[in-house]
Design a protein around this motif. Structure first.
Motif, PDB file in Angstrom:
ATOM      1  N   HIS A   1       0.814  -1.226   0.000  1.00 13.02           N
ATOM      2  CA  HIS A   1       0.000   0.000   0.000  1.00 13.02           C
ATOM      3  C   HIS A   1       0.844   1.272   0.000  1.00 13.02           C
ATOM      4  O   HIS A   1       0.474   2.266  -0.601  1.00 13.02           O
ATOM      5  CB  HIS A   1      -0.900   0.039   1.232  1.00 13.02           C
ATOM      6  N   GLY A   2       1.936   1.258   0.729  1.00 19.18           N
ATOM      7  CA  GLY A   2       2.676   2.501   0.850  1.00 19.18           C
ATOM      8  C   GLY A   2       3.976   2.347   1.611  1.00 19.18           C
ATOM      9  O   GLY A   2       4.531   1.244   1.711  1.00 19.18           O
ATOM     10  N   GLU A   3       4.426   3.471   2.169  1.00 12.66           N
ATOM     11  CA  GLU A   3       5.752   3.505   2.791  1.00 12.66           C
ATOM     12  C   GLU A   3       5.667   3.934   4.241  1.00 12.66           C
ATOM     13  O   GLU A   3       4.698   4.564   4.674  1.00 12.66           O
ATOM     14  CB  GLU A   3       6.638   4.498   2.040  1.00 12.66           C
ATOM     15  N   PHE A   4       6.730   3.640   4.981  1.00 14.19           N
ATOM     16  CA  PHE A   4       6.768   3.905   6.417  1.00 14.19           C
ATOM     17  C   PHE A   4       8.164   4.380   6.778  1.00 14.19           C
ATOM     18  O   PHE A   4       9.161   3.756   6.425  1.00 14.19           O
ATOM     19  CB  PHE A   4       6.464   2.589   7.137  1.00 14.19           C
ATOM     20  N   LEU A   5       8.223   5.519   7.474  1.00 15.56           N
ATOM     21  CA  LEU A   5       9.493   6.021   7.994  1.00 15.56           C
ATOM     22  C   LEU A   5       9.347   6.110   9.495  1.00 15.56           C
ATOM     23  O   LEU A   5       8.305   6.533   9.998  1.00 15.56           O
ATOM     24  CB  LEU A   5       9.773   7.418   7.423  1.00 15.56           C
ATOM     25  N   HIS A   6      10.402   5.720  10.224  1.00 15.56           N
ATOM     26  CA  HIS A   6      10.294   5.801  11.679  1.00 15.56           C
ATOM     27  C   HIS A   6      11.644   5.957  12.346  1.00 15.56           C
ATOM     28  O   HIS A   6      12.681   5.701  11.750  1.00 15.56           O
ATOM     29  CB  HIS A   6       9.498   4.614  12.250  1.00 15.56           C
ATOM     30  N   LEU A   7      11.584   6.409  13.599  1.00 12.78           N
ATOM     31  CA  LEU A   7      12.785   6.503  14.425  1.00 12.78           C
ATOM     32  C   LEU A   7      12.386   6.236  15.867  1.00 12.78           C
ATOM     33  O   LEU A   7      11.207   6.285  16.213  1.00 12.78           O
ATOM     34  CB  LEU A   7      13.448   7.879  14.285  1.00 12.78           C
ATOM     35  N   TYR A   8      13.396   5.923  16.681  1.00 18.79           N
ATOM     36  CA  TYR A   8      13.134   5.594  18.083  1.00 18.79           C
ATOM     37  C   TYR A   8      13.914   6.505  19.002  1.00 18.79           C
ATOM     38  O   TYR A   8      15.043   6.900  18.691  1.00 18.79           O
ATOM     39  CB  TYR A   8      13.554   4.145  18.374  1.00 18.79           C
ATOM     40  N   THR A   9      13.315   6.795  20.164  1.00 11.14           N
ATOM     41  CA  THR A   9      14.065   7.497  21.198  1.00 11.14           C
ATOM     42  C   THR A   9      14.766   6.459  22.071  1.00 11.14           C
ATOM     43  O   THR A   9      14.467   5.270  21.996  1.00 11.14           O
ATOM     44  CB  THR A   9      13.154   8.346  22.108  1.00 11.14           C
ATOM     45  N   ILE A  10      15.656   6.931  22.919  1.00 18.30           N
ATOM     46  CA  ILE A  10      16.246   6.062  23.936  1.00 18.30           C
ATOM     47  C   ILE A  10      15.145   5.710  24.942  1.00 18.30           C
ATOM     48  O   ILE A  10      14.059   6.283  24.910  1.00 18.30           O
ATOM     49  CB  ILE A  10      17.435   6.762  24.633  1.00 18.30           C
TER      50      ILE A  10
END
Ligand SMILES: O=C(O)c1ccc(O)c(O)c1
Ligand SMILES: [Mg+2]
Length: 604
Positions: A547-556
Motif C-alpha cells: 500500500h505505501g511507505e513507512f518512515l520511523h525513528l526511536y528514542t532512547i
C-alpha cells in the motif's frame, strides 16, 4: 448453552482445578482420568466436591484402544471397561469417551469395530452409562470423524454415539460440513480446541499447542454452527492440551477459557442469525491518551518537551500532568518508581457500552476513585494490568476527562510535528500472549494480524499487531518467546506528517535522545530499495508494503518506556516489523553502553 471444560486444560491438583473452573462460571467438567488417578480424593469425594462447586461431571475420559481387536484381547478390554464403569458410578459420571484405537492389535475392520463397540455400549447400558466414540486424528485405522460416525451408525445402539472434537476434525483439514449429516441425538459430546497453524506431527501439535477458541487459526464458529444445525443440545466443552496452560495460574486460565467460550457462542449466534448472548463490541476510534507512571523527579518530561510536547495542565486532585501535541496526549502520573505505561485512554463512541461489553467478557471493571467534581471514568483492567479508560474527549454529549486538568488553554492544542498516537506496543507477561490477544479481539473488537517472530540478540520476540478495521486504533502485543534477558519494554508510537523535518530538528537539538542505528542497516537498505541518502544521515528507518511507505525513528528508553515517531504514506498498514531486529539490537547496545558509563562514574 451449557459450558464445560476438561480438567487437563488447567494446572494444579484435581481439587484446585475444580475450584478454579467453578469460579470462572463453568457448568461442568470432563474429568481426565490421569487427574483422578493422581488425586488423593476418592471418586465419591470428587463427586461431592464438584456438586458443592455447582459443577456437573459431564464426561469421563479417555478410554483407549478398545475396538476392533482379536477375540482374546476383547475379553481383557471388556474387563478393563467394567472397572472404569464402577469408577464412573462412584463419580456419578454417565458418559465415557472412547477414542479410536492406536494399538497395533487393532484390525482394519469397521464391522468388527462396530460389533465390539455395540457390546461395550450394551455393557455400559447396564450401568446407566453411554459411550461417546471419538476419532483421534492419529488413530490407527479410524482417524476421520465421519469414519467414527459410520461405525457408530453401523453399531446402532442407543448407548453409543459420537464425540466430535474440533481439533481432530480441523487439524486434518476435514470439511466440517459433513457434521450436518449426523443426527443431533447421536452427537453425544462436543469438544472444542483451537490451534495455531503449525506444520508438524499432528499428535505433538495436539498434545502441546492446542489453545482456546479464538486464539488459533481454526474456524471454530463455523464448526459450532454445523454442530448446532444437527440439533445438538449438549455442552460446549473445551479440551485444551497446552504446555503454557499446564504451568499458568488455574484461575486465570479458567477465566481466559470462559471468555473464549462466550466469544465463540457470540460468533456462532451471529453466523446463525440468532440472538447473541452479549452486547456487540463498541469499537474505539483512537487513543485519547497514554498514561505513564513516573517517579517524582523524572526525565520523561524533558523527553516529551524535546519531542515538541507542551505541558498544558495539571490534574486538580492528583499529581498528574497533561502533555499535548496535536491530538497526542500523554499523562505523567508521578506515583511510580520507574517510568512505565500504566493506562490507556481509548476514544469510545459509547463509554458505558464499552464497559458493558468488557464486563460481559469477564474483564474487571475498575472502581472509580474520584472526587465529586471529577469527570466520570469508565475503566477496566486488561489482562496484564494495564488500565483502559473509555473516553469521550471534549464531546458536547459527555463529560470529558480533560475537564479535570487546569489550566487548559482554550483553542487548539499546541502544534508541532506530531499529530496523534499511531499505536501503542505492550509487552505481555510470559504465557499470557494468547490471553491478551483474545481480550483485545473480544473486548475491543480489534482484528489480529499474523504473529511474527523477531530475533533479539539474546532471544526471540513474538509480536502480533491488532487494529480496528479502519486502522484508527492500532496496538501491538509483544512477548519474550525465548531468552530471559529481555526487558519488558512498552512503547508509544507518535504519528507525524513530516518526519524528515522532525528528525532534523531532534538531531540538531537533542542528538543524545535518538537511538543510534548501525551503518550496516543502511548498506542493506540501499541494496533493497532506492531510498534517499538522507535517511542514513538522519537515522531514519524505512519499510514499505503493497500500500505505501513507512518512515520511523526511536528514542532512547526511559525506565520501561520509549517513544517511536512514525510517518505513514500511501496507506501503509504495517508497523515496521522488518526493522524490529535492528531496533532491539540497538536498544541492547545502548543499554550496555549506558551501564558501562555508569560503572566508571558511579557518582552519576
Ligand atoms: O491426546 C490424546 O490422547 C487425546 C485423548 C482424548 C481426547 O479426547 C483427545 O482429543 C486426545
Ligand atoms: Mg478430544
Amino acid at each position: 448453552m451449557r459450558k464445560s471444560i476438561a480438567t487437563v486444560s488447567v494446572s494444579g491438583t484435581l481439587a484446585e482445578k475444580l475450584t478454579a473452573i467453578s469460579a470462572a462460571g463453568f457448568d461442568g467438567v470432563e474429568i481426565f482420568e490421569n487427574d483422578l488417578l493422581v488425586s488423593p480424593l476418592s471418586p465419591e469425594e470428587v463427586r461431592a466436591r464438584a456438586r458443592d462447586l455447582g459443577l456437573g461431571i459431564d464426561l469421563y475420559q479417555p478410554f483407549r484402544d478398545f475396538e476392533a481387536v482379536p477375540g482374546d484381547v476383547l475379553a481383557g478390554n471388556l474387563r478393563r471397561a467394567e472397572r472404569k464403569f464402577e469408577v464412573m458410578e462412584r463419580l456419578g459420571a454417565t458418559l465415557l469417551l472412547v477414542c479410536s484405537s492406536v494399538s497395533p492389535d487393532a484390525i482394519d475392520d469397521d464391522e468388527l469395530a462396530a460389533e465390539q463397540l455395540r457390546l461395550l455400549a450394551e455393557r455400559a447400558a447396564g450401568h446407566g452409562i453411554r459411550i461417546a466414540y471419538e476419532a483421534l486424528a492419529w488413530g490407527r485405522h479410524v482417524n476421520e470423524y465421519l469414519h467414527a460416525w459410520r461405525i457408530v451408525r453401523m453399531a446402532d445402539h442407543p448407548n453409543l454415539g459420537t464425540c466430535l472434537d474440533s481439533f481432530h476434525i480441523l487439524s486434518r483439514g476435514s470439511d466440517p460440513i459433513g457434521i450436518e449429516a449426523i443426527p443431533g441425538e447421536k452427537v453425544f459430546f462436543l469438544q472444542l480446541a483451537d490451534a495455531p497453524l503449525l506444520a508438524m506431527d499432528v499428535l505433538q501439535w495436539s498434545r502441546h499447542y492446542r489453545c482456546f477458541p479464538g486464539q488459533g487459526t481454526f474456524d471454530l464458529a463455523g464448526l459450532v454452527t454445523h454442530v448446532l444445525e444437527t440439533g445438538y443440545t449438549g455442552p460446549l466443552s473445551l479440551e485444551v492440551f497446552n504446555d503454557g496452560f499446564r504451568q499458568a495460574d488455574a484461575g486465570r486460565t479458567s477465566l481466559d477459557a470462559m471468555r473464549s467460550l462466550i466469544a465463540l457462542e457470540e460468533a456462532a449466534a451471529r453466523r446463525r442469525g440468532t440472538t447473541p448472548p452479549i452486547p456487540p463490541p463498541v469499537i474505539p476510534s483512537g487513543f485519547a491518551f497514554a498514561e505513564l507512571s513516573v517517579p517524582a523527579a523524572d526525565p520523561t518530561a524533558e523527553l516529551l518537551a524535546a519531542l515538541g510536547f507542551v505541558r498544558t495542565g495539571t490534574h486538580t486532585g492528583k499529581p498528574v500532568e497533561l502533555w499535548e501535541q496535536g491530538q497526542a496526549r500523554i499523562l505523567l502520573n508521578a506515583t511510580g518508581d520507574e517510568p512505565a505505561l500504566a493506562a490507556l485512554g481509548l476514544e469510545s463512541p459509547d463509554p458505558a457500552g464499552s464497559v458493558k461489553r468488557a464486563e460481559s467478557l469477564l474483564s474487571p471493571v475498575l472502581p472509580r476513585h474520584r472526587a465529586p467534581r471529577e469527570a466520570r471514568l469508565d475503566a477496566i483492567a486488561a489482562p496484564d494490568g494495564t488500565e483502559l479508560f473509555f473516553c469521550r474527549t471534549e464531546h458536547p454529549d459527555h463529560s470529558s476527562w480533560t475537564d479535570d486538568f487546569r489550566p487548559r488553554p482554550e483553542g487548539a492544542p499546541p502544534a508541532g510535528g506530531i499529530t496523534h498516537i499511531d499505536h501503542v506496543a505492550l509487552t505481555q507477561p510470559r504465557h499470557h500472549f494468547d490471553e491478551a490477544a483474545l481480550f483485545y479481539r473480544g473486548v475491543l473488537g480489534l482484528r489480529p494480524q499474523e504473529s511474527l517472530e523477531v530475533p533479539d540478540p539474546y532471544g526471540l520476540l513474538r509480536s502480533k499487531a491488532m487494529s480496528s478495521e479502519d486502522g484508527a486504533l492500532r496496538m501491538v502485543l509483544n512477548i519474550n518467546q525465548v531468552g530471559a534477558q529481555h526487558i519488558p519494554w512498552q512503547h508509544i508510537a507518535l504519528a507525524c506528517d513530516d518526519i524528515v523535518t522532525t528528525a532534523r530538528r531532534l538531531r540538531a537539538a537533542h542528538p543524545g535522545l535518538l537511538l543510534p542505528v548501525p551503518a550496516n542497516y543502511y548498506d542493506d537498505l540501499a541494496a533493497r530499495y532506492d531510498v534517499p541518502p538522507e535517511l542514513r544521515e538522519l537515522g531514519l528507518l524505512y519499510d514499505r508494503d503493497e500500500h505505501g511507505e513507512f518512515l520511523h525513528l526511536y528514542t532512547i528508553t526511559a525506565g520501561r518506556v520509549f517513544f517511536e515517531i512514525v510517518q505513514r504514506a500511501g496507506g501503509y498498514q504495517g508497523y515496521g516489523a522488518a526493522n524490529a531486529p535492528v531496533r532491539l539490537a540497538a536498544q541492547h547496545a545502548w543499554g550496555a553502553q549506558r551501564s558501562s558509563r555508569m560503572a566508571v562514574t558511579p557518582s552519576a
